[in-house]
Enzyme design. Structure first.
Site, mmCIF file in Angstrom:
data_model
loop_
_atom_site.group_PDB
_atom_site.id
_atom_site.type_symbol
_atom_site.label_atom_id
_atom_site.label_comp_id
_atom_site.label_asym_id
_atom_site.label_seq_id
_atom_site.Cartn_x
_atom_site.Cartn_y
_atom_site.Cartn_z
ATOM 1 N N SER A 139 -32.230 9.592 0.902
ATOM 2 C CA SER A 139 -31.839 8.387 0.173
ATOM 3 C C SER A 139 -32.855 7.291 0.448
ATOM 4 C CB SER A 139 -30.449 7.933 0.641
ATOM 5 O OG SER A 139 -30.134 6.640 0.156
ATOM 6 N N TYR A 145 -24.279 5.776 7.376
ATOM 7 C CA TYR A 145 -24.996 6.470 6.312
ATOM 8 C C TYR A 145 -26.502 6.280 6.457
ATOM 9 C CZ TYR A 145 -26.273 7.905 1.563
ATOM 10 O OH TYR A 145 -26.843 8.532 0.474
#
Length: 300
Positions: free
Chosen positions: A172, A185
């Site tokens: 990501s 995350y």
């Protein structure tokens, strides 16, 4: 001092390789054929994993699909078969190391040696440190990075033996920049980016350059996992756009895929710009989404 002198002697090579890279921008790279390859995709029951499976099915690959969601997994497998591909569905909990290892043995026995591994399964919790429960933090790391170790340890040996294969890490943009209320995350995706980079170097050190690596680092995607996300970098990415870029990156053996490409530029700026200017820039980028805040400031 000797090190810096040695670096100076490398400047001609820097110029040559920079020119080479610029030329390559105008010369489309040939896409490799993956027909007949055995492709394993984790998190294939929905989102990016499902769409990635569809694209590999169109390329006449043999699909091995993993997901914890049996219903979604079977829907993906059925569509892959409709597209003309053989698809094998396995219900697997990617937060469970032993489940991964036992499922990997079944895959080898029933399907064969995986030659393209797409580590796509992921979880995200949008909350600050105090509102993120301990089991949620643990699961974030178990799925988003530890599973990459277990799947790669299971399937990489056959690739190394044949000096042929591809390990794909779905990370990501949050693996390159810290974002408030995505602490677990971001940490797991930083680890995923590091995993990709270190694995790439390790394969080179072991002279297994036929095993390729690719890391995907997109901005917010319109999948519904994060509620009401927005940023001044551009509109939400559509899953189809991201998957098309991912497939092209795999077929052209691109090591790092940033979507949008401006994220790559921002990662460079972060290393050279003053900290105070970066703080202003981040306010301009204005990343927003719905999050649970557990920390409460005591009113005086």
């Amino acid at each position: 001092m000797r090190f810096f002198l040695d670096v100076l002697l490398l400047l001609p090579l820097l110029l040559i390789f920079t020119l080479e890279s610029l030329l390559k921008l105008f010369i489309p790279k040939k896409r490799k054929s993956v027909t007949g390859e055995i492709v394993l995709i984790t998190g294939a029951g929905h989102g990016l994993g499902r769409l990635t499976a569809f694209e590999f099915a169109k390329l006449k690959c043999k699909l091995v699909l993993w997901d914890i969601n049996k219903h979604g997994l079977e829907e993906t497998a059925d569509e892959c078969k409709r597209l003309g591909s053989k698809a094998h569905a396995f219900v697997v909990d990617c937060s469970d190391r032993e489940d991964i290892y036992s499922s990997a043995k079944k895959v080898k026995a029933e399907v064969g040696d995986v030659s393209i591994l797409v580590n796509n399964a992921g979880v995200v919790y949008t909350s600050d440190l105090f509102a993120t429960q301990d089991p949620q933090i643990e699961k974030t790391f178990e799925v988003n990075i530890l599973a990459h170790f277990w799947t790669t340890k299971a399937f990489l040996p056959a690739m190394m033996k044949n000096n042929h294969g591809h390990i794909v890490t779905v990370a990501s943009a949050a693996g390159h920049a810290g974002i408030p209320f995505l602490l677990a995350y971001c940490s797991s995706k930083f680890a995923a980016v590091g995993f990709h980079k270190a694995l790439t170097e390790e394969l080179a050190a072991l002279k297994r350059t036929g095993v390729k690596t690719t890391c995907l680092c997109p901005n917010f995607i319109n999948t519904g996992f994060i509620k009401n996300p927005s940023t001044s970098l551009g509109p939400l990415l559509e899953p189809e756009e991201v998957v098309n870029r991912l497939i092209n990156g795999i077929l052209t053996e691109q090591k790092m895929i940033f979507i949008p490409s401006s994220i790559n530029f921002l990662t460079v700026l972060e290393r050279i710009l003053p900290e105070r200017f970066l703080a202003v820039l981040k306010r301009k980028i204005n990343v927003r989404f719905d999050a649970v805040i557990g920390y409460k400031v005591n009113e005086q």
